[in-house]
Design a protein around this motif. Structure first.
Motif, PDB file in Angstrom:
ATOM      1  N   THR A 191       0.088  -8.578 -17.557  1.00 45.99           N
ATOM      2  CA  THR A 191      -0.130  -7.132 -17.614  1.00 45.99           C
ATOM      3  C   THR A 191       1.106  -6.456 -18.189  1.00 45.99           C
ATOM      4  O   THR A 191       2.236  -6.747 -17.776  1.00 45.99           O
ATOM      5  CB  THR A 191      -0.418  -6.562 -16.219  1.00 45.99           C
ATOM      6  OG1 THR A 191      -1.610  -7.150 -15.708  1.00 45.99           O
ATOM      7  CG2 THR A 191      -0.590  -5.048 -16.272  1.00 45.99           C
ATOM      8  N   SER A 192       0.888  -5.579 -19.156  1.00 49.14           N
ATOM      9  CA  SER A 192       1.973  -4.815 -19.773  1.00 49.14           C
ATOM     10  C   SER A 192       1.896  -3.361 -19.324  1.00 49.14           C
ATOM     11  O   SER A 192       0.815  -2.822 -19.080  1.00 49.14           O
ATOM     12  CB  SER A 192       1.883  -4.883 -21.300  1.00 49.14           C
ATOM     13  OG  SER A 192       2.002  -6.215 -21.752  1.00 49.14           O
ATOM     14  N   GLY A 193       3.056  -2.737 -19.243  1.00 51.15           N
ATOM     15  CA  GLY A 193       3.119  -1.319 -18.901  1.00 51.15           C
ATOM     16  C   GLY A 193       4.041  -0.590 -19.858  1.00 51.15           C
ATOM     17  O   GLY A 193       4.975  -1.183 -20.418  1.00 51.15           O
ATOM     18  N   MET A 194       3.775   0.684 -20.086  1.00 48.86           N
ATOM     19  CA  MET A 194       4.628   1.470 -20.981  1.00 48.86           C
ATOM     20  C   MET A 194       4.704   2.905 -20.491  1.00 48.86           C
ATOM     21  O   MET A 194       3.795   3.417 -19.822  1.00 48.86           O
ATOM     22  CB  MET A 194       4.119   1.397 -22.423  1.00 48.86           C
ATOM     23  CG  MET A 194       2.740   1.970 -22.662  1.00 48.86           C
ATOM     24  SD  MET A 194       2.741   3.736 -23.026  1.00 48.86           S
ATOM     25  CE  MET A 194       0.997   4.037 -23.347  1.00 48.86           C
ATOM     26  N   PHE A 195       5.811   3.550 -20.821  1.00 46.97           N
ATOM     27  CA  PHE A 195       6.059   4.945 -20.432  1.00 46.97           C
ATOM     28  C   PHE A 195       6.933   5.573 -21.506  1.00 46.97           C
ATOM     29  O   PHE A 195       7.993   5.045 -21.838  1.00 46.97           O
ATOM     30  CB  PHE A 195       6.753   4.993 -19.072  1.00 46.97           C
ATOM     31  CG  PHE A 195       7.121   6.381 -18.613  1.00 46.97           C
ATOM     32  CD1 PHE A 195       6.215   7.146 -17.904  1.00 46.97           C
ATOM     33  CD2 PHE A 195       8.370   6.912 -18.876  1.00 46.97           C
ATOM     34  CE1 PHE A 195       6.548   8.431 -17.475  1.00 46.97           C
ATOM     35  CE2 PHE A 195       8.715   8.186 -18.458  1.00 46.97           C
ATOM     36  CZ  PHE A 195       7.805   8.945 -17.748  1.00 46.97           C
ATOM     37  N   PHE A 196       6.492   6.721 -22.047  1.00 44.18           N
ATOM     38  CA  PHE A 196       7.262   7.423 -23.069  1.00 44.18           C
ATOM     39  C   PHE A 196       7.478   8.872 -22.642  1.00 44.18           C
ATOM     40  O   PHE A 196       6.597   9.496 -22.037  1.00 44.18           O
ATOM     41  CB  PHE A 196       6.525   7.392 -24.416  1.00 44.18           C
ATOM     42  CG  PHE A 196       6.607   6.075 -25.125  1.00 44.18           C
ATOM     43  CD1 PHE A 196       7.579   5.844 -26.076  1.00 44.18           C
ATOM     44  CD2 PHE A 196       5.715   5.051 -24.823  1.00 44.18           C
ATOM     45  CE1 PHE A 196       7.663   4.616 -26.724  1.00 44.18           C
ATOM     46  CE2 PHE A 196       5.791   3.825 -25.459  1.00 44.18           C
ATOM     47  CZ  PHE A 196       6.764   3.613 -26.413  1.00 44.18           C
ATOM     48  N   ARG A 197       8.660   9.364 -22.964  1.00 49.55           N
ATOM     49  CA  ARG A 197       8.959  10.760 -22.675  1.00 49.55           C
ATOM     50  C   ARG A 197       9.678  11.394 -23.855  1.00 49.55           C
ATOM     51  O   ARG A 197      10.445  10.741 -24.568  1.00 49.55           O
ATOM     52  CB  ARG A 197       9.795  10.891 -21.408  1.00 49.55           C
ATOM     53  CG  ARG A 197      11.175  10.243 -21.441  1.00 49.55           C
ATOM     54  CD  ARG A 197      11.836  10.341 -20.076  1.00 49.55           C
ATOM     55  NE  ARG A 197      13.202   9.826 -20.106  1.00 49.55           N
ATOM     56  CZ  ARG A 197      13.982   9.730 -19.033  1.00 49.55           C
ATOM     57  NH1 ARG A 197      13.506  10.116 -17.846  1.00 49.55           N
ATOM     58  NH2 ARG A 197      15.210   9.275 -19.132  1.00 49.55           N
ATOM     59  N   LEU A 198       9.418  12.663 -24.058  1.00 48.58           N
ATOM     60  CA  LEU A 198      10.025  13.447 -25.130  1.00 48.58           C
ATOM     61  C   LEU A 198      10.717  14.641 -24.501  1.00 48.58           C
ATOM     62  O   LEU A 198      10.112  15.373 -23.722  1.00 48.58           O
ATOM     63  CB  LEU A 198       8.964  13.915 -26.128  1.00 48.58           C
ATOM     64  CG  LEU A 198       9.453  14.788 -27.291  1.00 48.58           C
ATOM     65  CD1 LEU A 198      10.415  14.006 -28.188  1.00 48.58           C
ATOM     66  CD2 LEU A 198       8.266  15.295 -28.106  1.00 48.58           C
ATOM     67  N   CYS A 199      11.986  14.819 -24.822  1.00 50.98           N
ATOM     68  CA  CYS A 199      12.776  15.910 -24.225  1.00 50.98           C
ATOM     69  C   CYS A 199      12.761  15.809 -22.705  1.00 50.98           C
ATOM     70  O   CYS A 199      12.573  16.817 -22.009  1.00 50.98           O
ATOM     71  CB  CYS A 199      12.259  17.261 -24.683  1.00 50.98           C
ATOM     72  SG  CYS A 199      12.248  17.494 -26.463  1.00 50.98           S
ATOM     73  N   SER A 200      12.876  14.607 -22.198  1.00 49.82           N
ATOM     74  CA  SER A 200      12.886  14.292 -20.759  1.00 49.82           C
ATOM     75  C   SER A 200      11.536  14.537 -20.093  1.00 49.82           C
ATOM     76  O   SER A 200      11.430  14.467 -18.870  1.00 49.82           O
ATOM     77  CB  SER A 200      13.975  15.085 -20.021  1.00 49.82           C
ATOM     78  OG  SER A 200      13.625  16.449 -19.843  1.00 49.82           O
ATOM     79  N   CYS A 201      10.487  14.808 -20.873  1.00 47.44           N
ATOM     80  CA  CYS A 201       9.160  15.093 -20.319  1.00 47.44           C
ATOM     81  C   CYS A 201       8.220  13.916 -20.599  1.00 47.44           C
ATOM     82  O   CYS A 201       8.152  13.435 -21.734  1.00 47.44           O
ATOM     83  CB  CYS A 201       8.574  16.363 -20.936  1.00 47.44           C
ATOM     84  SG  CYS A 201       9.628  17.813 -20.808  1.00 47.44           S
TER      85      CYS A 201
END
Length: 216
Positions: A191-201
């Motif tokens: 299982t893969s997981g990912m998380f992205f944020r822009l300008c700390s959001c």
């Protein structure tokens, strides 16, 4: 026509909601003016609640949560008085598609998982747990249902959590990814997981079982 043959005096009415936003008040005013020329519409002001999402706007930024939605779920399941869970899932918790546990009504389980999937829109912290439990919707058993209710107990203890988008922050795009190895007991897929944020959001996140079996 009515039963006596006269024409029905009732008229149909279609009502719908619309959300519009801009960083320019002039553009918002122009849009409202053009819409009101063609439609009979009312401006309800700043959005506060929409499709289960609560929106709190302030000088500092925008906060999104689903507190009311989760409270409704707790009332529906009669779980408001249950002891809260510290985590969405137990450590290293694994399930088989079929084991010795008693099977349950699949409709009940699917309904609960569907509602939890909707909560994931503002709660990345339950993304993995809900994705994992959604794999057993074809033939769920008691163990799967207990694990799903644990997620609800965790939400009950973290009602006020949500996503905050500040008005001002550093312009930086960050991404985080990770995966385990051979976690599925049924086919040894990872299982893969990912998380992205822009300008700390937080802007996007997800958890997905890989399509192939990793050898290392």
């Amino acid at each position: 026509m009515d039963e006596d043959g006269s024409k029905d005096s009732h008229q149909g009415l279609y009502v719908d909601g619309m959300v519009y936003t801009s960083d320019s008040q002039a553009l918002i005013d122009q849009f409202q003016g053009e819409m009101k020329k063609k439609f009979n519409m009312a401006d309800l002001g700043l959005i506060r609640y929409f499709l289960g999402l609560e929106i709190h706007q302030s000088i500092g930024g925008v906060f999104l949560s689903q507190t009311w939605y989760i409270e409704d779920l707790l009332r529906e399941l009669n779980m408001k008085q249950y002891r809260h869970a510290d985590t969405p899932m137990g450590i290293n918790e694994k399930f088989l598609d079929e084991d010795e546990a008693k099977f349950i009504d699949a409709k009940v389980y699917r309904s609960l998982i569907g509602k939890l999937l909707y909560v994931v829109h503002t709660r990345p912290d339950i993304c993995y747990a809900v994705n994992f439990l959604s794999r057993f919707m074809s033939r769920p058993n008691v163990k799967h249902l207990c694990a799903a209710k644990r997620v609800v107990k965790y939400l009950a203890g973290t009602l006020k959590l949500g996503l905050f988008y500040p008005n001002r922050s550093e312009k930086c795009l960050e991404g985080f990814t990770d995966s385990e190895w051979g976690g599925s007991l049924n086919n040894r897929k990872s299982t893969s997981g990912m998380f992205f944020r822009l300008c700390s959001c937080a802007i996007t996140w997800g958890s997905k079982k890989q399509d192939v079996v990793a050898l290392s």
